[in-house]
Structures are given as C-alpha cells and as structure tokens.
Design an enzyme around this catalytic site. Structure first.
Site, short mmCIF file in Angstrom:
data_model
loop_
_atom_site.label_atom_id
_atom_site.label_comp_id
_atom_site.label_asym_id
_atom_site.label_seq_id
_atom_site.Cartn_x
_atom_site.Cartn_y
_atom_site.Cartn_z
N ASN A 77 58.23 6.53 -6.62
CA ASN A 77 57.03 6.14 -5.88
C ASN A 77 55.83 6.06 -6.81
OD1 ASN A 77 54.62 6.39 -4.01
ND2 ASN A 77 56.29 6.31 -2.52
N ASP B 194 57.04 0.79 0.62
CA ASP B 194 57.19 2.12 1.20
C ASP B 194 56.27 2.30 2.40
OD1 ASP B 194 58.22 4.65 1.42
OD2 ASP B 194 56.93 5.53 -0.11
N GLU C 218 63.68 6.54 6.16
CA GLU C 218 63.36 7.90 5.68
C GLU C 218 63.30 8.86 6.86
OE1 GLU C 218 60.47 7.74 2.00
OE2 GLU C 218 59.61 6.56 3.62
#
Length: 546
Positions: A368, A430, A487
């Site tokens: 990330n 994301d 997630e």
C-alpha cells in the site's frame, strides 16, 4: 564598537541641536527685553525725526544711534521668531518620526497588529489586570488553514491582500479590551479578558472568526478559500504567563486541525499527554528507521474457490526494543505528518522484497502506498530501484493506491502509475467505495484490480446496504473485466457470501492475521510453496526407491 560610535554620534548631534536652540532662544529673549526696556526712547527719537527736523544731518547723533538700535532690535526679533518657528516645525516632525518609529517597533507593518514581543509585554499587563479584577484571560491562537495555497497560486502580493482581509475579520470580532498580535506568517494570537462564569463569550468570538473566515475572501480580483482553526487556553493557577498560554493554545490549535480544521478547541490535559506521546513516536521513528525496527508483516491473500494461498499484503509493524510490536495506526499518521513515511516505506519494502524473492513464483506481494508518497514524482523510480537491488520480480508486485490519494493530484498519479505499469508492476485501487469519484478513477487509470473496503465486507451479513454495495462492486468488476479482492473476511458466513457472488480473491483474519516472515515461511512450507520444501518432496520418492 560600531553601535557605540553610532550612539556617540547621535548624542553629539543632540547636544549641538540643544546649543543652537539655546542660542536662538537667548537672542530672541534679549531682543525682546531691549525693545521693552528702551522702546520709549526709540519712539521719542522717531517723533523728533518726523516732526522737528527736516534734514537728517540736523539730527542729534544720539537719535541716530537709537534709531539704528531699534532697527537692529527689530531684525533680531524677526530672526529669533523665524528661528523659533523653524525649530517648532522641526521638533514636530521629529516627534512624528519618533512616534512612527515606536509604532513600527511595536506593531506588524502588514496587519497593524502587535508584533510578538509587544504582544508578550501588553499581554502580561492584561493578565495582571485581569487577576486583580477576578477575571480570567483567554488566549486564542488563530491559524489560517489554507493560506499557503493562496501564496502558491496567486503570489505573495495577493497573499498579503488576503492576509489583511483576514486581519480585518479578526479585528471586527474583538471587544475593546482584547489585545491582538501576529505571531508568524498566517498565525495570530488574541488575549481576551472574560468573566470565568461565562466561557460562552469566548466561544462566541471564536465561532464568529471561524465562520467568517470559512466564507470566500474576495479582494482586488482574488478569491480565496482559507478557513481557520483556533486553539484556546485560559489562565489557571499553573498557567499565568503569555508564554504558558501560547504553548497550551498551540496544542489546542493542532488538536482542532487534527479533528478536521475549521473549528475551535479548548486546551485540556489530555491534549498535552497526546502531544508528548506523539513527539515520542516521532523521535522513535527517526531513531528506529535506520536501525531496521520497522519490519514487514504478511497478511495472507487466498483464492476463495480453492482456498489456496496466492499472495500476501505487506503491512508495516514497529518492533520496539522495549514496547514490543506496535500496530501501524499508532505510528503511520505521525510518519506522514513529519515526512518520514517515505523512508519507512522504502525500508519495509526492501526487507519484504528480500525475504519473499525465493518464494514460489505464484506468490505475489501487495504494498500500500500512502497519499503522502504519491506526491513524490520519483516514486516509481524508487520502487523500480528497490526491485533491481533486491532481485524481486516486478510481475509479482501489486501496488495499492487509495481513492483519497488520487483525488489530491490525479495528473501526478497518472504519471507514476504509467511508469510502474511499464515495468510490469500491477495496480490495485484500494478501499473502493469510500472515495470521491470511484468510476472516474477507474476510467482515468489502468487498474488491474479493485479492493472492496473492509468496512462494507465485515458488515455485509448484518447490514443490507453493505451487502448491496459489495454485490454492486462485484458486478461492476465483472462488467469491466477487473478482478475483485475483498478485505475484512472475518468468519465463514462472510466467506460463503462472497463465494456465492463469484468473488475469487479475499483476505482477512478468517485466513490468518498478519504474521512475521518466519510464520509466513512456515505456512508456505506447509503448502509446498518454498523451493526448499519442493526439493525435499522431490527427493523423498528417490530415497524410497533406493
């Protein structure tokens, strides 16, 4: 030495001026005295000249002397008066210049507020007077939130104009008893006596300033949106100086900014403890990054159909020598704020690439990138350099970018993403669904994957709206031919629901919490995904045949 010579020179000039002034005054006084005491003689002489004698030659010598004396006396009076008038004008100009110099020495030239030193002097008097009258004194630190952008976009002259407009708003909000000063740049301080039984008086003033500065400031063709955050401290038994009030008000101002800007906050003791903790974290970051205390932890990513491990997300952890393992939410915000996030991220990535390069070629790493890193135009080159130095394959790396970071600078993100894609690195969006314009970002950048934010996934079996969002994102990915990663899979129920939607990749505590490299290697070895494990398996049949 130079200062002493300058002072001596000014002193000599002052003495010289005083002597000239004294001489001019003495001449004027002497001439007036002579005129008053001998004036009747001059008048008599003039009468004789005009009335009894027709020829100047017949005048007595005494009369001529008296006449000459009178003329000289009048000349001296005129000279003295003119000199006196000049001296008065010069003295007036000097007084005005000294007054201007005093004003400039005490105030900020741009805003007209007191400067920092004068604010401390007058503030001490305000506090002392308030204590005598059983009043409290509040100190407000007013910080303009986005003033730097005005200077960058419109230039410093326009910035000065906007700064004066902001000053006028602050001045308008203050009662006559308040004392205001400019601390530095776009930061101001106000000392305000108030009745301690009515703290709402101070709240009202702070609310007015915040509300007025939240409106667009339009002046001389420039429109600026700045806003303000205000920290407030008040006199207490242990806080009765301007310096102490400034320190506490600054702490409160930073708390107001951290809470979202555009608001005011009163100081309390918890803020100070948080500041001490924050400073300790920053010091630990500066010391720990070079020492390798920040290490990668690996969260498994699995194929939802087969349950096979197909990769890991790399997460930073701080292995503190005395406090143990510290989670990222304790230090990542501080690292971003103090500009250390890039160094820490590079350190963690370097270690992760080195540790994972000998894993099975099917195992990928997801890293990330923080919004602060995405402001660096050399980010792509730095990542590629790490790959070359560690020998980790680019096609096994996936970079995750949040929507909020794209919103800040889309054009720079496009440049960075293009450079990464050219090296064979994959790209994931994301926290999808939590940003500002998700569909626009999917069209603007060549993403290889979408990651559904865990806040929707963890709540999907309890909240129909979350279930609908996850389902809609799943169908969107299918229509755009973009794989989806979910997630936050924490139990079997969520796992089953996602499989029924056709999702193929997921991660969460249901498959394992973030783990050390030792635990990750053990897990991969159990699955036969390490070269050494495969070699052992290949040797076993040969040994049995022998």
């Amino acid at each position: 030495m130079t200062r002493r010579k300058g002072e001596d020179s000014r002193a000599a000039k002052a003495v010289s001026r005083a002597r000239r002034d004294l001489l001019a005054g003495a001449i004027l006084l002497a001439a007036l005295a002579v005129l008053v005491t001998g004036g009747w003689r001059y008048v008599a002489s003039v009468e004789r000249m005009l009335g009894t004698t027709s020829h100047a030659a017949d005048l007595a010598s005494g009369d001529r002397i008296l006449m000459a004396g009178m003329l000289l006396n009048l000349a001296l009076i005129l000279f003295g008066w003119r000199r006196y008038r000049d001296l008065v004008a010069t003295s007036s100009q000097r007084d005005e210049a000294e007054a201007r110099a005093t004003t400039l020495a005490r105030t900020d030239e741009l805003t007209g507020f007191l400067n920092r030193r004068s604010l401390a002097e007058e503030g001490a008097a305000v506090i002392a007077n308030g204590l005598r009258r059983d009043k409290a004194v509040a100190l407000l630190v007013v910080d303009l939130d986005h003033f730097k952008t005005v200077n960058e976009v419109h230039g410093h002259l326009a910035g000065d104009t906007i700064l004066r407009a902001a000053t006028d708003i602050i001045r308008k909000a203050l009662p006559a008893s308040a004392v205001a000063g400019r601390l530095d740049g776009d930061e101001f301080a106000v000392l305000l006596p108030f009745d301690p039984r009515h703290m709402s008086t101070v709240d009202s003033i702070a609310d007015y300033i915040v509300g007025a500065l939240a409106q667009p400031l339009i002046t001389k063709g420039v429109t600026a949106h700045i806003g303000a955050s205000i920290g407030i401290a008040r006199t207490e038994a242990d806080c009765q100086s301007v310096e102490a009030l400034l320190r506490r008000a600054n702490i409160a101002m930073h708390a107001a900014k951290a809470a979202g800007r555009g608001r005011h906050a009163w100081f309390d003791a918890t803020m100070e403890r948080e500041l001490v903790s924050r400073n300790a974290i920053e010091a630990g970051l500066r010391e720990g990054i070079p020492l390798g205390q920040f290490v990668p932890y690996y969260e498994p990513q699995v194929d939802l159909e087969s349950g096979a491990i197909i990769g890991f997300e790399v997460l930073a952890r701080w292995e503190h020598p005395t406090r143990g393992v510290i989670p990222p939410d304790s230090f990542i915000p501080v690292a971003e704020e103090c500009g250390l996030i890039a160094d820490m991220s590079v350190s963690v990535m370097r270690r992760a690439f080195t540790e994972a390069r000998d894993w099975d070629q099917s195992i990928t790493l997801s890293v990330n990138i923080s919004p602060a890193q995405l402001k660096d135009p050399w980010l792509a080159q730095k990542i590629v350099k790490l790959l070359v130095e560690t020998g980790y394959p680019a096609n096994r790396l996936e970079i995750e970018i949040t929507e909020s970071s794209l919103f800040q600078n889309l054009s720079l993100a496009q440049s960075i993403v293009g450079s990464l894609k050219n090296q064979g690195i994959r790209l994931a969006l994301d926290d999808f669904g939590t940003g500002y314009s998700s569909l626009a970002h999917l069209r603007a950048l060549p993403f290889d994957r979408i990651k559904i934010d865990k806040s929707f996934v963890t709540a999907m079996n309890k909240d129909p709206e979350s279930m609908a969002i996850v389902n809609a994102i799943s169908k969107l990915g299918e229509s755009l031919n973009l794989p989806i990663t979910a997630e936050g899979i924490e139990d079997q129920g969520i796992y089953d629901s996602l499989r029924s939607m056709g999702l193929h990749k997921g991660q969460g505590w249901h498959f394992g919490k973030p783990m050390t490299v030792t635990a990750a290697r053990r897990l991969l070895a159990e699955k036969g995904l390490l070269p050494s494990a495969r070699a052992i398996e290949a040797e076993a049949p040969a040994q049995r045949r022998a």
